[in-house]
Design a protein around this motif. Structure first.
Motif, PDB file in Angstrom:
ATOM      1  N   LEU A   1       3.118   3.560  -9.559  1.00  0.00           N
ATOM      2  CA  LEU A   1       1.881   3.811  -8.821  1.00  0.00           C
ATOM      3  C   LEU A   1       0.744   3.028  -9.457  1.00  0.00           C
ATOM      4  O   LEU A   1       0.529   3.099 -10.679  1.00  0.00           O
ATOM      5  CB  LEU A   1       1.568   5.309  -8.825  1.00  0.00           C
ATOM      6  CG  LEU A   1       2.670   6.214  -8.247  1.00  0.00           C
ATOM      7  CD1 LEU A   1       2.246   7.671  -8.329  1.00  0.00           C
ATOM      8  CD2 LEU A   1       2.974   5.836  -6.805  1.00  0.00           C
TER       9      LEU A   1
ATOM     10  N   ASN B   1      -3.504   1.408  -9.019  1.00  0.00           N
ATOM     11  CA  ASN B   1      -4.836   1.555  -8.397  1.00  0.00           C
ATOM     12  C   ASN B   1      -5.077   2.986  -7.896  1.00  0.00           C
ATOM     13  O   ASN B   1      -5.351   3.218  -6.714  1.00  0.00           O
ATOM     14  CB  ASN B   1      -5.004   0.565  -7.242  1.00  0.00           C
ATOM     15  CG  ASN B   1      -4.941  -0.872  -7.714  1.00  0.00           C
ATOM     16  OD1 ASN B   1      -5.152  -1.165  -8.896  1.00  0.00           O
ATOM     17  ND2 ASN B   1      -4.647  -1.780  -6.791  1.00  0.00           N
ATOM     18  N   ASP B   2      -4.925   3.920  -8.790  1.00  0.00           N
ATOM     19  CA  ASP B   2      -5.150   5.335  -8.451  1.00  0.00           C
ATOM     20  C   ASP B   2      -4.276   5.779  -7.291  1.00  0.00           C
ATOM     21  O   ASP B   2      -4.724   6.422  -6.322  1.00  0.00           O
ATOM     22  CB  ASP B   2      -6.624   5.587  -8.127  1.00  0.00           C
ATOM     23  CG  ASP B   2      -7.525   5.355  -9.322  1.00  0.00           C
ATOM     24  OD1 ASP B   2      -7.051   5.577 -10.453  1.00  0.00           O
ATOM     25  OD2 ASP B   2      -8.673   4.950  -9.132  1.00  0.00           O
ATOM     26  N   ASN B   3      -2.979   5.407  -7.370  1.00  0.00           N
ATOM     27  CA  ASN B   3      -1.958   5.800  -6.383  1.00  0.00           C
ATOM     28  C   ASN B   3      -2.196   5.192  -4.989  1.00  0.00           C
ATOM     29  O   ASN B   3      -1.630   5.658  -3.997  1.00  0.00           O
ATOM     30  CB  ASN B   3      -1.868   7.331  -6.239  1.00  0.00           C
ATOM     31  CG  ASN B   3      -1.492   8.002  -7.546  1.00  0.00           C
ATOM     32  OD1 ASN B   3      -0.901   7.353  -8.411  1.00  0.00           O
ATOM     33  ND2 ASN B   3      -1.819   9.261  -7.700  1.00  0.00           N
ATOM     34  N   LYS B   4      -3.039   4.140  -4.948  1.00  0.00           N
ATOM     35  CA  LYS B   4      -3.273   3.486  -3.655  1.00  0.00           C
ATOM     36  C   LYS B   4      -2.252   2.391  -3.380  1.00  0.00           C
ATOM     37  O   LYS B   4      -2.039   2.014  -2.219  1.00  0.00           O
ATOM     38  CB  LYS B   4      -4.688   2.902  -3.616  1.00  0.00           C
ATOM     39  CG  LYS B   4      -5.794   3.964  -3.697  1.00  0.00           C
ATOM     40  CD  LYS B   4      -7.157   3.320  -3.680  1.00  0.00           C
ATOM     41  CE  LYS B   4      -8.248   4.388  -3.761  1.00  0.00           C
ATOM     42  NZ  LYS B   4      -9.612   3.778  -3.771  1.00  0.00           N
ATOM     43  N   ARG B   5      -1.654   1.840  -4.428  1.00  0.00           N
ATOM     44  CA  ARG B   5      -0.676   0.761  -4.273  1.00  0.00           C
ATOM     45  C   ARG B   5       0.637   1.176  -4.925  1.00  0.00           C
ATOM     46  O   ARG B   5       0.655   1.943  -5.895  1.00  0.00           O
ATOM     47  CB  ARG B   5      -1.193  -0.517  -4.934  1.00  0.00           C
ATOM     48  CG  ARG B   5      -2.456  -1.069  -4.343  1.00  0.00           C
ATOM     49  CD  ARG B   5      -2.186  -1.869  -3.080  1.00  0.00           C
ATOM     50  NE  ARG B   5      -1.416  -3.074  -3.339  1.00  0.00           N
ATOM     51  CZ  ARG B   5      -0.961  -3.896  -2.399  1.00  0.00           C
ATOM     52  NH1 ARG B   5      -1.192  -3.595  -1.110  1.00  0.00           N
ATOM     53  NH2 ARG B   5      -0.277  -4.975  -2.697  1.00  0.00           N
ATOM     54  N   TRP B   6       1.735   0.656  -4.378  1.00  0.00           N
ATOM     55  CA  TRP B   6       3.069   0.894  -4.932  1.00  0.00           C
ATOM     56  C   TRP B   6       3.666  -0.430  -5.372  1.00  0.00           C
ATOM     57  O   TRP B   6       3.497  -1.456  -4.679  1.00  0.00           O
ATOM     58  CB  TRP B   6       4.003   1.528  -3.882  1.00  0.00           C
ATOM     59  CG  TRP B   6       3.719   2.982  -3.635  1.00  0.00           C
ATOM     60  CD1 TRP B   6       2.799   3.749  -4.240  1.00  0.00           C
ATOM     61  CD2 TRP B   6       4.396   3.816  -2.685  1.00  0.00           C
ATOM     62  NE1 TRP B   6       2.819   5.033  -3.764  1.00  0.00           N
ATOM     63  CE2 TRP B   6       3.819   5.102  -2.787  1.00  0.00           C
ATOM     64  CE3 TRP B   6       5.414   3.623  -1.766  1.00  0.00           C
ATOM     65  CZ2 TRP B   6       4.218   6.176  -2.015  1.00  0.00           C
ATOM     66  CZ3 TRP B   6       5.823   4.694  -0.993  1.00  0.00           C
ATOM     67  CH2 TRP B   6       5.236   5.963  -1.117  1.00  0.00           C
TER      68      TRP B   6
ATOM     69  N   ASP C   1       0.836  -1.200   0.000  1.00  0.00           N
ATOM     70  CA  ASP C   1       0.000   0.000   0.000  1.00  0.00           C
ATOM     71  C   ASP C   1       0.874   1.254   0.000  1.00  0.00           C
ATOM     72  O   ASP C   1       2.018   1.243   0.464  1.00  0.00           O
ATOM     73  CB  ASP C   1      -0.911   0.006   1.224  1.00  0.00           C
ATOM     74  CG  ASP C   1      -2.005  -1.054   1.115  1.00  0.00           C
ATOM     75  OD1 ASP C   1      -2.236  -1.510  -0.022  1.00  0.00           O
ATOM     76  OD2 ASP C   1      -2.592  -1.415   2.149  1.00  0.00           O
TER      77      ASP C   1
END
Length: 357
Positions: free
Chosen positions: A79, A81-86, A49
């Protein structure tokens, strides 16, 4: 029934939270088999995350005994899932100089101070096979061979030497000009001046050829004819006939010549005055006669050119001293060409050293 639904919702939320907090660590190698000295790349990828903290393993020179680390690339982050996961990736370049089957232990990373591991890897390193039964076929190192020079190798040196010679000649020329300080010589062509009678006859021939003026514009015809005679008289006798009336010209000529010699010229001036001021319309034969009278006057009063007289020069040499600006320009030219010659010398020497030493 209500309790069962609540439990299902609670389980679903917990499962979603666990999924959001899930961390995966994956290690891959691009080649499982190598020859001694060859290289392989190991790629470590960590998915987590965006709000979590990651600490990658600190590996320096050796992965395991016998497997050396040549290079550790900078981590790369993607990045998702819309910057939700790395998705963090790091690449290691490894090699080995001992033939063996190596066990590469799992890579351990820390996410929020919690350890996560990848799967273990394996690497097989082979030695170069040697035919021990036919040692006579083993060829030792070859002797050093000289590579023949080509035009591509010699061209930079040749061009730089030619440029050096050209710049040296130009610089020497400027230095000699500056030291000599000789004046600048300009040659001016001078068109020789025709004698008065030849110049007058040349203009009369032009008037004679213009038949339109003679027939249709008699005023312009007599104006041009009398102007030619006035200019001739001014240059031949030395008084300003251009500013005098016809009567004053005749009176002044009587002091130089007899009355009979200028009788016909007087008739021409009188006819010209009548045409210009009294709108007199002479006949065609009168125009021709006055033209002939003008030619006769010129022939009777001309001064023949002395064949032994020194002719006027057609060219004049003018010497001008070189100005301060000219000397400054020479100094600037010497400086520019001199610096360029030094650069060409440096390039020539460098090419010679590269080729022969």
């Amino acid at each position: 029934m209500i309790k069962a639904c609540c439990c299902a919702v609670l389980i679903l939320c917990c499962a979603t939270g666990l999924k959001a907090q899930q961390v995966t660590v994956e290690a891959t190698i691009d080649s499982l088999q190598l020859l001694i000295g060859e290289q392989a790349k190991i790629k470590l990828q960590v998915s987590m995350d965006a709000n979590q903290k990651l600490r990658l393993p600190l590996l320096r020179d050796t992965l395991v005994r016998g497997v050396e680390i040549l290079d550790v690339a900078k981590p790369d982050t993607q990045l998702l899932n819309d910057n939700k996961r790395w998705l963090v990736s790091q690449e290691y370049t490894v090699t080995s100089f001992d033939s063996a089957l190596y066990y590469l232990p799992p890579f351990e990373v820390l996410v929020n101070d919690k350890a996560y591991r990848s799967k273990a890897l394996a690497l097989k390193v082979y030695s170069i096979p040697v035919d021990t039964l036919h040692l006579d076929q083993f060829f030792g190192p070859k002797s050093i061979q000289e590579v023949p020079l080509t035009w591509e190798d010699l061209a930079p040196m040749v061009y730089s030497i030619l440029l050096l010679i050209a710049l040296g000649v130009v610089t020497a020329f400027f230095i000699i000009r500056y030291r000599d300080n000789k004046p600048i010589i300009k040659i001016i062509k001078v068109e020789p001046k025709l004698p008065p009678h030849l110049a007058a006859m040349k203009k009369i021939e032009t008037i004679k050829a213009d038949k339109v003026v003679k027939r249709e514009d008699t005023k312009a015809y007599y104006t041009e004819l009398t102007d030619v005679i006035r200019i001739y008289i001014k240059e031949r006798f030395g008084f300003n006939a251009m500013e005098m009336t016809s009567a004053e010209i005749i009176e002044r000529l009587l002091e130089e010549k007899d009355k009979e010699s200028i009788h016909d010229l007087k008739v021409m001036f009188e006819t010209a005055d009548l045409v210009k001021f009294a709108k007199y319309a002479p006949l065609m034969n009168e125009n021709d006669m006055n033209l002939v009278n003008a030619v006769d006057f010129i022939n009777q009063t001309k001064i023949e050119e002395d064949p032994n007289a020194k002719k006027e020069p057609t060219e004049i040499k003018v010497e001008e001293k070189r100005s301060k600006q000219g000397r400054i320009a020479l100094l600037c030219s010497i400086a520019i060409t001199g610096v360029a010659a030094l650069i060409a010398l440096y390039l020539s020497v460098r090419h010679i050293i590269d080729l022969f030493f």
